[in-house]
Design a protein around this motif. Structure first.
Motif, PDB file in Angstrom:
ATOM      1  N   GLN A 241       0.835  -1.201   0.000  1.00 11.30           N
ATOM      2  CA  GLN A 241       0.000   0.000   0.000  1.00 11.30           C
ATOM      3  C   GLN A 241       0.869   1.249   0.000  1.00 11.30           C
ATOM      4  O   GLN A 241       2.014   1.217   0.462  1.00 11.30           O
ATOM      5  CB  GLN A 241      -0.951   0.011   1.187  1.00 11.30           C
ATOM      6  N   ILE A 242       0.316   2.317  -0.582  1.00 14.44           N
ATOM      7  CA  ILE A 242       1.039   3.586  -0.560  1.00 14.44           C
ATOM      8  C   ILE A 242       0.676   4.253   0.764  1.00 14.44           C
ATOM      9  O   ILE A 242      -0.507   4.472   1.023  1.00 14.44           O
ATOM     10  CB  ILE A 242       0.615   4.491  -1.743  1.00 14.44           C
ATOM     11  N   PRO A 243       1.653   4.548   1.636  1.00 17.90           N
ATOM     12  CA  PRO A 243       1.293   5.112   2.945  1.00 17.90           C
ATOM     13  C   PRO A 243       0.681   6.507   2.801  1.00 17.90           C
ATOM     14  O   PRO A 243       0.945   7.212   1.823  1.00 17.90           O
ATOM     15  CB  PRO A 243       2.643   5.181   3.680  1.00 17.90           C
ATOM     16  N   GLY A 244      -0.144   6.891   3.772  1.00 21.16           N
ATOM     17  CA  GLY A 244      -0.684   8.252   3.780  1.00 21.16           C
ATOM     18  C   GLY A 244      -1.858   8.430   2.848  1.00 21.16           C
ATOM     19  O   GLY A 244      -2.374   7.482   2.261  1.00 21.16           O
ATOM     20  N   ILE A 249      -6.386  20.044  -1.535  1.00 22.56           N
ATOM     21  CA  ILE A 249      -5.967  21.162  -2.387  1.00 22.56           C
ATOM     22  C   ILE A 249      -5.663  22.412  -1.543  1.00 22.56           C
ATOM     23  O   ILE A 249      -4.905  23.288  -1.935  1.00 22.56           O
ATOM     24  CB  ILE A 249      -7.047  21.436  -3.456  1.00 22.56           C
ATOM     25  N   LYS A 250      -6.268  22.454  -0.322  1.00 22.91           N
ATOM     26  CA  LYS A 250      -6.056  23.624   0.546  1.00 22.91           C
ATOM     27  C   LYS A 250      -4.714  23.541   1.266  1.00 22.91           C
ATOM     28  O   LYS A 250      -4.271  24.500   1.873  1.00 22.91           O
ATOM     29  CB  LYS A 250      -7.160  23.680   1.609  1.00 22.91           C
ATOM     30  N   ASN A 251      -4.116  22.369   1.234  1.00 25.80           N
ATOM     31  CA  ASN A 251      -2.893  22.193   2.024  1.00 25.80           C
ATOM     32  C   ASN A 251      -1.890  21.324   1.261  1.00 25.80           C
ATOM     33  O   ASN A 251      -1.548  20.229   1.687  1.00 25.80           O
ATOM     34  CB  ASN A 251      -3.287  21.546   3.363  1.00 25.80           C
ATOM     35  N   MET A 252      -1.459  21.844   0.089  1.00 24.47           N
ATOM     36  CA  MET A 252      -0.556  21.061  -0.767  1.00 24.47           C
ATOM     37  C   MET A 252       0.860  21.061  -0.187  1.00 24.47           C
ATOM     38  O   MET A 252       1.368  22.106   0.218  1.00 24.47           O
ATOM     39  CB  MET A 252      -0.505  21.684  -2.163  1.00 24.47           C
ATOM     40  N   PRO A 253       1.520  19.912  -0.159  1.00 30.69           N
ATOM     41  CA  PRO A 253       2.919  19.895   0.293  1.00 30.69           C
ATOM     42  C   PRO A 253       3.797  20.712  -0.650  1.00 30.69           C
ATOM     43  O   PRO A 253       3.470  20.863  -1.830  1.00 30.69           O
ATOM     44  CB  PRO A 253       3.291  18.409   0.204  1.00 30.69           C
ATOM     45  N   SER A 254       4.913  21.205  -0.133  1.00 32.55           N
ATOM     46  CA  SER A 254       5.829  21.970  -0.992  1.00 32.55           C
ATOM     47  C   SER A 254       6.580  21.004  -1.911  1.00 32.55           C
ATOM     48  O   SER A 254       6.549  19.787  -1.708  1.00 32.55           O
ATOM     49  CB  SER A 254       6.835  22.727  -0.115  1.00 32.55           C
ATOM     50  N   GLY A 255       7.249  21.554  -2.905  1.00 31.51           N
ATOM     51  CA  GLY A 255       8.057  20.736  -3.817  1.00 31.51           C
ATOM     52  C   GLY A 255       7.213  19.714  -4.547  1.00 31.51           C
ATOM     53  O   GLY A 255       6.138  20.020  -5.058  1.00 31.51           O
ATOM     54  N   CYS A 256       7.664  18.481  -4.562  1.00 29.34           N
ATOM     55  CA  CYS A 256       6.886  17.395  -5.170  1.00 29.34           C
ATOM     56  C   CYS A 256       5.726  17.073  -4.228  1.00 29.34           C
ATOM     57  O   CYS A 256       5.956  16.715  -3.065  1.00 29.34           O
ATOM     58  CB  CYS A 256       7.768  16.171  -5.371  1.00 29.34           C
ATOM     59  N   THR A 257       4.501  17.188  -4.717  1.00 30.01           N
ATOM     60  CA  THR A 257       3.338  16.993  -3.831  1.00 30.01           C
ATOM     61  C   THR A 257       3.246  15.553  -3.319  1.00 30.01           C
ATOM     62  O   THR A 257       2.555  15.272  -2.358  1.00 30.01           O
ATOM     63  CB  THR A 257       2.027  17.345  -4.562  1.00 30.01           C
ATOM     64  N   HIS A 259       5.865  13.939  -2.140  1.00 32.08           N
ATOM     65  CA  HIS A 259       7.045  13.615  -1.311  1.00 32.08           C
ATOM     66  C   HIS A 259       6.717  13.074   0.090  1.00 32.08           C
ATOM     67  O   HIS A 259       7.430  12.197   0.578  1.00 32.08           O
ATOM     68  CB  HIS A 259       8.057  14.786  -1.286  1.00 32.08           C
ATOM     69  N   PRO A 260       5.607  13.531   0.756  1.00 30.56           N
ATOM     70  CA  PRO A 260       5.368  12.946   2.090  1.00 30.56           C
ATOM     71  C   PRO A 260       5.029  11.452   2.042  1.00 30.56           C
ATOM     72  O   PRO A 260       5.103  10.768   3.059  1.00 30.56           O
ATOM     73  CB  PRO A 260       4.166  13.757   2.622  1.00 30.56           C
ATOM     74  N   CYS A 265      11.959   9.452  -1.810  1.00 32.10           N
ATOM     75  CA  CYS A 265      12.130  10.895  -1.641  1.00 32.10           C
ATOM     76  C   CYS A 265      13.593  11.258  -1.327  1.00 32.10           C
ATOM     77  O   CYS A 265      14.251  10.588  -0.539  1.00 32.10           O
ATOM     78  CB  CYS A 265      11.208  11.313  -0.501  1.00 32.10           C
ATOM     79  N   THR A 266      14.089  12.298  -1.971  1.00 29.48           N
ATOM     80  CA  THR A 266      15.444  12.775  -1.682  1.00 29.48           C
ATOM     81  C   THR A 266      15.357  14.214  -1.147  1.00 29.48           C
ATOM     82  O   THR A 266      14.262  14.779  -1.076  1.00 29.48           O
ATOM     83  CB  THR A 266      16.324  12.774  -2.953  1.00 29.48           C
TER      84      THR A 266
END
Ligand code: SF4
Length: 311
Positions: A241-244, A249-257, A259-260, A265-266
């Motif tokens: 499974q993909i975690p998370g 849309i109101k709280n998009m992660p920075s950089g690659c969305t 990445h969390p 992830c690098t």
């Protein structure tokens, strides 16, 4: 898309697949709106058309098939009335001629005894038959493009296969384009020629379906494919499974969305937005994987500034 092309739009719930489909035919419900961009169709930008010009395209040159046929069909009108009214909304045509076209379309989707069926109501049909009728209505004006939004989700597995086979057959016979919106990668790999994987409102990987299914480049696509149940596993094997969860849309992660949730992830992923770049499978993917520790590509700085991130 070329005439007769078949594109699969895939991703988890909330990835923006349906919104993309609705945007094409300008059916975004308020308070949503199209902020920028183009929808080019038969030489025209659909975002620039007036409401009446758009009505000529919608349900005429581009038809949409929705998930649940019971939500699409009017329960208090016969199938015949619904088909005739749809035709008359787009063409100056007599009831008799409209009925003849409706009959022909019901035959094309293999509805038995179509003459009798015209006088029946939606509740008198099974789920699979109702979806065939919705497809017949979508075909009424010989569209160039059909957008099918999860057309088999409300059906059981055997009927799903029949409906997908029917859609494929109709697209080939009438040289219609198909955009198939689904979370089901197995269905996409059987039906479509090209695929676009969406995550958090953006396309993160696109290209030839067979090549991507066999050798995905983006970690999200890899995760979706790894999550498919196989028939060869042992009883003890667990589904990947993909975690998370998909971000809001109101709280998009920075950089690659992604990445969390990404296992690959690098350092650069949390700050730099990856843009679509050529992938080893001949298509495109938006990931820093092969480009980590590099400067942003042209356009990435602008995108980061637009999203309020340090560029
Ligand atoms: Fe994962 Fe980084 Fe690629 Fe995003 S850019 S998918 S976080 S490796």
């Amino acid at each position: 898309m070329e005439p007769g092309d078949r594109l699969g739009l895939v991703g988890e719930s909330g990835a923006g697949k349906s919104v993309t489909g609705f945007s094409i035919i300008n059916l975004i419900s308020k308070p949503g709106f199209i902020k920028k961009g183009q929808v080019l169709f038969e030489g025209r930008d659909l975002t620039k058309l007036s409401d009446s010009a758009m009505r000529d395209i919608r349900g005429n040159r581009i038809s949409m098939i929705f998930q649940d046929p019971m939500m699409t069909l009017n329960p208090v009108l016969t199938i015949g009335t619904q088909m005739v009214e749809t035709l008359q909304a787009h063409r100056n045509i007599s009831r008799k001629d409209a009925e003849a076209i409706a009959l022909e379309k019901l035959r094309q989707v293999y509805i038995p005894s179509p003459e009798k069926r015209l006088d029946q109501y939606p509740h008198e049909f099974s789920g699979g038959m109702r979806q065939r009728i919705v497809i017949a209505i979508a075909l009424l004006s010989d569209p160039a493009l059909i957008i099918a939004d999860e057309p088999t989700t409300a059906l059981d597995v055997t009927i799903q296969a029949e409906i997908m086979e029917l859609l494929l057959d109709l697209c080939e016979r009438f040289h219609m384009g198909l955009i198939l919106i689904t979370h089901d990668l197995a269905v996409v790999s059987q039906v479509t020629k090209r695929i676009a994987v969406m995550y958090a409102g953006s396309i993160v990987e696109t290209g030839d379906t067979e090549r991507i299914v066999n050798a995905p480049a983006h970690p999200y696509t890899k995760g979706l494919l790894a999550a498919l149940p196989g028939v060869g596993g042992t009883r003890r094997s667990r589904l990947v499974q993909i975690p998370g969860l998909m971000p809001s849309i109101k709280n998009m992660p920075s950089g690659c969305t992604f990445h969390p949730r990404c296992g690959e992830c690098t350092e650069v992923c949390g700050s730099a937005v990856p843009l679509l770049a050529p992938a080893p499978h001949g298509g495109f993917f938006a990931c820093h994987l092969e480009h980590s520790c590099r400067d942003p590509r042209p356009g990435e700085r602008e995108l980061m500034r637009e999203r309020g991130e340090p560029a």
